[in-house]
Write a protein that holds these residues in place. Structure first.
Motif, PDB file in Angstrom:
ATOM      1  N   HIS A 124       0.834  -1.204   0.000  1.00  0.00           N
ATOM      2  CA  HIS A 124       0.000   0.000   0.000  1.00  0.00           C
ATOM      3  C   HIS A 124       0.865   1.248   0.000  1.00  0.00           C
ATOM      4  O   HIS A 124       1.921   1.285   0.635  1.00  0.00           O
ATOM      5  CB  HIS A 124      -0.893   0.042   1.246  1.00  0.00           C
ATOM      6  CG  HIS A 124      -2.179  -0.698   1.087  1.00  0.00           C
ATOM      7  ND1 HIS A 124      -3.026  -0.958   2.140  1.00  0.00           N
ATOM      8  CD2 HIS A 124      -2.791  -1.230  -0.012  1.00  0.00           C
ATOM      9  CE1 HIS A 124      -4.084  -1.629   1.722  1.00  0.00           C
ATOM     10  NE2 HIS A 124      -3.953  -1.810   0.422  1.00  0.00           N
ATOM     11  N   LYS A 125       0.398   2.276  -0.666  1.00  0.00           N
ATOM     12  CA  LYS A 125       1.029   3.581  -0.520  1.00  0.00           C
ATOM     13  C   LYS A 125       0.778   4.085   0.900  1.00  0.00           C
ATOM     14  O   LYS A 125      -0.081   3.563   1.617  1.00  0.00           O
ATOM     15  CB  LYS A 125       0.445   4.564  -1.539  1.00  0.00           C
ATOM     16  CG  LYS A 125       0.731   4.185  -2.991  1.00  0.00           C
ATOM     17  CD  LYS A 125       0.057   5.152  -3.951  1.00  0.00           C
ATOM     18  CE  LYS A 125       0.299   4.734  -5.397  1.00  0.00           C
ATOM     19  NZ  LYS A 125      -0.401   5.625  -6.360  1.00  0.00           N
ATOM     20  N   ASP A 126       1.549   5.094   1.318  1.00  0.00           N
ATOM     21  CA  ASP A 126       1.347   5.656   2.651  1.00  0.00           C
ATOM     22  C   ASP A 126      -0.120   5.995   2.857  1.00  0.00           C
ATOM     23  O   ASP A 126      -0.760   6.600   1.984  1.00  0.00           O
ATOM     24  CB  ASP A 126       2.187   6.923   2.827  1.00  0.00           C
ATOM     25  CG  ASP A 126       3.662   6.634   2.942  1.00  0.00           C
ATOM     26  OD1 ASP A 126       4.016   5.453   3.071  1.00  0.00           O
ATOM     27  OD2 ASP A 126       4.457   7.589   2.896  1.00  0.00           O
ATOM     28  N   ASN A 127      -0.652   5.614   3.995  1.00  0.00           N
ATOM     29  CA  ASN A 127      -2.063   5.884   4.281  1.00  0.00           C
ATOM     30  C   ASN A 127      -2.239   6.139   5.769  1.00  0.00           C
ATOM     31  O   ASN A 127      -1.453   5.679   6.595  1.00  0.00           O
ATOM     32  CB  ASN A 127      -2.957   4.728   3.811  1.00  0.00           C
ATOM     33  CG  ASN A 127      -2.629   3.415   4.506  1.00  0.00           C
ATOM     34  OD1 ASN A 127      -3.181   3.107   5.559  1.00  0.00           O
ATOM     35  ND2 ASN A 127      -1.710   2.638   3.931  1.00  0.00           N
ATOM     36  N   GLU A 128      -3.275   6.860   6.110  1.00  0.00           N
ATOM     37  CA  GLU A 128      -3.506   7.289   7.484  1.00  0.00           C
ATOM     38  C   GLU A 128      -3.670   6.109   8.436  1.00  0.00           C
ATOM     39  O   GLU A 128      -3.111   6.110   9.531  1.00  0.00           O
ATOM     40  CB  GLU A 128      -4.739   8.194   7.540  1.00  0.00           C
ATOM     41  CG  GLU A 128      -5.226   8.519   8.950  1.00  0.00           C
ATOM     42  CD  GLU A 128      -4.181   9.203   9.824  1.00  0.00           C
ATOM     43  OE1 GLU A 128      -4.232   9.039  11.049  1.00  0.00           O
ATOM     44  OE2 GLU A 128      -3.292   9.890   9.261  1.00  0.00           O
TER      45      GLU A 128
END
Length: 456
Positions: free
Chosen positions: A309-313
């Motif tokens: 995953h790309k950076d995510n909260e």
């Protein structure tokens, strides 16, 4: 009551314990049966006793002052700055910006950040002017800024220098004089762990790596920033960080460098998996514990879904909360050196330090670290160690739960990949053979993904 609890019992020496164990073994050999050996040749005994130890090793590091670091890749300056502010409000204590190119407006990036928050700049390029900009800001704000700038790591990972050897090292010399307000020198040792080097190799290669800078840079008047990847062997990893700090201090003093190294630790990628990815949270938790107890100055956790995953909260929040729980609910920051005096860890530290120092001396006697990189010796040794570990994983002797043991056959990942999670082949001309990071589960995961595609 507690002070007199054992007064009625005679003390038992280590020799008496061993005799009793030997008796219970009914003729089996003590060393062959109970003493096991790691791939590094570190021998582990079934028990450790106070009469075998003197004073604890002066390992350094302070668990009471470790900071929780948030990684942020800078693509959009405004969004990255806002994200940094948000994550500081949610418990992060330091920020690491990964900056891909020198077109980033660094002044705007840090303008709103509190001046008392340590900030790391992980640069993917070498620019004297860019570092000078950061230095000016650091002076104006009286802020603590760390520049993770490492041409040797660039060479080792990419196969080429940023420019060429003389220019890169001369740039560091210029920065060391022109930028007195920042910590400018980084040693990225995480590459060796993520590529499959053993613990002894990791420590020795980091020392050799740092020693090249001591020999090449005239003035190093700030602590050297050492980035370390922490693996899953809990006690060994605690001892690794302690041995690294001990040996770094030993070597640094030879150059009249009297600063403690600054260790920033992050969990390894090598044992992380796509399938049953929630187990990654368990792995990173113990790895962060090893980092804290081993004396890391800063710990930057790895999100459980960072592989695909790309950076995510959500991923960032979970990673940050793991460290918050360790610090504020597990109270790992209440004692400076919690591992000091633990006989098992002391013995591991001593053995790792001795073997790593011997390997470091061998490297220096045979051309130095850069010389052995050029010859391909370092790459070959890491590849051999990685192959042995891969064989253990493939045979099931090294276990990753949910992947090579107790896999969930219904788990599907092909539709959830935002990032390519495997080694990327990029054939091109390089000065040296690069050191390649590779996870243990890659081949097995590729086979499972191929089966998913066939089923679809």
């Amino acid at each position: 009551m507690s002070s007199s609890l054992f007064n009625d019992f005679d003390p038992v020496s280590s020799k008496q314990w061993k005799q009793q164990i030997q008796y219970e073994l009914k003729g089996a050999d003590y060393n062959e049966t109970l003493v096991w050996e790691s791939p590094d040749g570190i021998k582990v005994k079934p028990f450790y006793h106070t009469d075998e130890f003197n004073e604890p090793l002066a390992s350094g590091g302070k668990a009471t002052s470790f900071t929780i670091c948030q990684n942020i890749f800078v693509h959009d300056v405004e969004k990255s700055a806002g994200r940094a502010l948000s994550t500081l409000k949610r418990g992060a204590e330091s920020i690491r910006f990964t900056i891909p190119d020198e077109n980033i407006d660094v002044e705007k990036l840090v303008a709103r950040l509190p001046v008392d928050v340590p900030i790391y700049f992980n640069l993917g390029f070498l620019s004297i002017d860019f570092v000078k900009k950061i230095d000016v800001i650091a002076k104006e704000k009286n802020a603590t800024y760390y520049i993770q700038l490492d041409p040797i790591a660039q060479l080792a990972k990419d196969g080429n220098w940023f420019s060429h050897k003389e220019a890169d090292l001369e740039a560091l010399n210029t920065i060391s004089i022109a930028c007195p307000n920042v910590h400018f020198l980084g040693v990225d040792g995480s590459l060796y762990q993520n590529a499959g080097a053993t613990i002894v190799q990791q420590v020795a290669y980091i020392l050799g790596h740092a020693n090249e800078y001591f020999n090449s840079i005239a003035t190093i008047n700030k602590p050297v920033i050492i980035q370390v990847a922490v693996g899953t062997n809990y006690f060994f990893e605690i001892a690794k960080l302690r041995a690294l700090r001990l040996l770094f201090n030993l070597i640094a003093k030879e150059y009249d460098h009297n600063f403690e190294c600054h260790i920033i630790a992050t969990p390894t990628k090598r044992n992380k998996t796509l399938y049953d990815y929630n187990v990654n949270m368990l792995r990173t938790t113990t790895e962060c514990m090893s980092a804290i107890l081993g004396g890391a100055d800063t710990v930057a956790n790895l999100a459980y879904d960072a592989l695909y995953h790309k950076d995510n909260e959500f991923g960032d929040r979970i990673a940050r909360n793991q460290l918050l729980v360790l610090k504020h609910e597990s109270y790992l920051d209440k004692v400076d050196n919690p591992a000091d005096g633990a006989y098992y860890i002391e013995e591991l530290t001593q053995q790792i330090a001795e073997k790593a120092l011997a390997l470091f001396k061998d490297i220096e006697a045979n051309g130095g670290f850069l010389g052995q990189l050029k010859e391909g010796t370092i790459q070959r040794k890491i590849a051999e160690s990685a192959a042995k570990e891969q064989e253990l994983f493939d045979s099931g002797k090294e276990v990753l739960l949910g992947t090579n043991k107790y896999p969930n056959k219904n788990d599907r990942m092909s539709g959830d990949l935002e990032l390519y999670p495997f080694v990327k082949a990029n054939p091109r001309k390089t000065l040296i053979v690069p050191i390649i990071e590779k996870r243990l589960a890659e081949k097995m995961e590729q086979e499972r993904l191929a089966m998913e595609e066939k089923a679809d």
